[in-house]
Design an enzyme around this catalytic site. Sequence first.
Site, PDB file in Angstrom:
ATOM      1  N   ALA A   1      15.130 -34.482 -61.842  1.00  0.00           N
ATOM      2  CA  ALA A   1      14.883 -35.923 -61.779  1.00  0.00           C
ATOM      3  C   ALA A   1      14.241 -36.341 -60.458  1.00  0.00           C
ATOM      4  O   ALA A   1      13.452 -37.288 -60.418  1.00  0.00           O
ATOM      5  CB  ALA A   1      16.179 -36.687 -62.003  1.00  0.00           C
ATOM      6  N   THR A   2      14.556 -35.654 -59.379  1.00  0.00           N
ATOM      7  CA  THR A   2      13.934 -35.997 -58.095  1.00  0.00           C
ATOM      8  C   THR A   2      12.413 -35.856 -58.210  1.00  0.00           C
ATOM      9  O   THR A   2      11.660 -36.763 -57.826  1.00  0.00           O
ATOM     10  CB  THR A   2      14.457 -35.072 -56.977  1.00  0.00           C
ATOM     11  OG1 THR A   2      15.875 -35.243 -56.872  1.00  0.00           O
ATOM     12  CG2 THR A   2      13.806 -35.390 -55.647  1.00  0.00           C
TER      13      THR A   2
ATOM     14  N   GLN B   1      21.382 -40.870 -65.507  1.00  0.00           N
ATOM     15  CA  GLN B   1      22.819 -40.988 -65.773  1.00  0.00           C
ATOM     16  C   GLN B   1      23.123 -41.469 -67.189  1.00  0.00           C
ATOM     17  O   GLN B   1      24.258 -41.378 -67.644  1.00  0.00           O
ATOM     18  CB  GLN B   1      23.475 -41.920 -64.744  1.00  0.00           C
ATOM     19  CG  GLN B   1      23.510 -41.354 -63.338  1.00  0.00           C
ATOM     20  CD  GLN B   1      24.467 -40.174 -63.182  1.00  0.00           C
ATOM     21  OE1 GLN B   1      25.310 -39.899 -64.049  1.00  0.00           O
ATOM     22  NE2 GLN B   1      24.343 -39.449 -62.085  1.00  0.00           N
TER      23      GLN B   1
ATOM     24  N   HIS C   1      20.731 -30.985 -65.663  1.00  0.00           N
ATOM     25  CA  HIS C   1      22.055 -30.625 -65.137  1.00  0.00           C
ATOM     26  C   HIS C   1      23.053 -31.770 -65.088  1.00  0.00           C
ATOM     27  O   HIS C   1      24.204 -31.584 -64.705  1.00  0.00           O
ATOM     28  CB  HIS C   1      21.938 -29.949 -63.767  1.00  0.00           C
ATOM     29  CG  HIS C   1      21.713 -30.864 -62.603  1.00  0.00           C
ATOM     30  ND1 HIS C   1      22.744 -31.351 -61.838  1.00  0.00           N
ATOM     31  CD2 HIS C   1      20.587 -31.366 -62.079  1.00  0.00           C
ATOM     32  CE1 HIS C   1      22.247 -32.107 -60.859  1.00  0.00           C
ATOM     33  NE2 HIS C   1      20.939 -32.141 -60.991  1.00  0.00           N
TER      34      HIS C   1
ATOM     35  N   THR D   1       3.912 -22.513 -63.463  1.00  0.00           N
ATOM     36  CA  THR D   1       4.452 -21.767 -64.606  1.00  0.00           C
ATOM     37  C   THR D   1       5.745 -22.409 -65.081  1.00  0.00           C
ATOM     38  O   THR D   1       6.625 -22.710 -64.273  1.00  0.00           O
ATOM     39  CB  THR D   1       4.710 -20.304 -64.192  1.00  0.00           C
ATOM     40  OG1 THR D   1       3.466 -19.742 -63.789  1.00  0.00           O
ATOM     41  CG2 THR D   1       5.298 -19.496 -65.338  1.00  0.00           C
TER      42      THR D   1
ATOM     43  N   CYS E   1      27.950 -38.457 -46.020  1.00  0.00           N
ATOM     44  CA  CYS E   1      27.830 -37.726 -44.762  1.00  0.00           C
ATOM     45  C   CYS E   1      26.408 -37.836 -44.235  1.00  0.00           C
ATOM     46  O   CYS E   1      25.470 -37.436 -44.904  1.00  0.00           O
ATOM     47  CB  CYS E   1      28.133 -36.258 -45.006  1.00  0.00           C
ATOM     48  SG  CYS E   1      29.678 -35.757 -44.294  1.00  0.00           S
TER      49      CYS E   1
END
Length: 406
Positions: free
Chosen positions: A74-75, A182, A204, A243, A330
Amino acid sequence: MSAQRIYLDNNATTPTDPRVVEAMIPYFTNMFGNAASRNHPFGWEAEEGVDYAREQVAKLIGADPKEIIFTSGATESDNLAIKGVFEMYARKGNHIITLTTEHKAVLDACKKVEKLGGEVTYLDVKRDGLVDLEQLEAAMTDKTVLVSIMFANNETGVIQPMKEIGELCAKKGILFMSDITQAAGKIPVDVKELGIHLAAFTAHKMYGPKGVGALFVNRKGPRVKVTAQMDGGGHERGMRSGTLNVPGIVGFGKAAELCINEMAKDADRLSKLRDKLQVSLMEKLEEVVINGNEENRMPHVTNMSFKHVEGEGLMMTFNQNIALSSGSACTSASLEPSYVLKALGLGDDLAHSSLRFSLGRFTTEEEVEAAIDQVAEGVNHMRSLSPIWEMYKEGIDLESIEWSEH
Ligand SMILES: *Cc1c(COP(=O)(O)O)cnc(C)c1O
């Protein structure tokens, strides 16, 4: 013996369904061909696997297989859509509208566009996380080429009014792109019905493998084009060279098929478990708030703040045996409160005190029950050690306190 690990972080990634793995395996070994090899059966087999997966993935979102461009996730799809439209439609305009609560893949692609001379409007959301449609319409100009608004938010699960946004974009002749990562595979998504012209998603997050995703690019009414961001052999109708990841794509297709067949059942079961988790924690604990609109929300997600308890610390009380996400991110130097929760008007304290529970296909009722007990115990433990909580219990108005600085 260490306690059983419980995974309630399915918005970060999902386990690969064993049926998906099974479908992928032959494509690593016997059917290892390059899908672009046109002159021998090794290539043809691989291409057949990809073609079938393209149909399955297209069907999941109501698209035509020709409208599916396979990517690495998705990025990449977000980047291809935003930068690709910006470049392709430069003669029409240079303005993009998005939300402050979008995923970083969208926000950072937009920042890049600004560096390249584009203009981006980052709209705030309402306190429940929903876009303000009047503000959206007011932000549209004749230079606007793209509106990028996610279907469902990864931190809160809040679902945007996609159909209304699609109608607004159609009325103004603006392309509508959505990060549907999502939502895809979890709730029904029909890109045509919703007026979506470009949609980014990834395997994923829907029980497929990591490293494979797709961009839907509308072909008719309007015919949308994006400038390739990866140059090479001209794969994927010239929009994404490289590919093809054949086993990954085959797995993505199988994952899509399973979602088509099982999403209603999964959503029904998980919404009940999610509600049980939410209700039980609110019964057992005081001063708990749910973040984001509760009606327009993904069935398997809840984001809750436990006042005067720091989320990261709370997770340590159960030795991280329950996998969750906190409302703290973080950064190199410190823990920053989530920008998504801050956009909903939460103060730093409330953002840091939040936990995101995201259930999935393999979450069991026993796991949810164990999580309820351990989270409640953890919150009580941390509050019992907290002078701030003690002051709150004594009825002291914490807002009125002037803390001395050291
Ligand atoms: C996970 C996620 C992404 C990134 O997907 P990758 O395939 O890991 O690159 C993008 N957008 C949203 C909303 C996500 O939840």
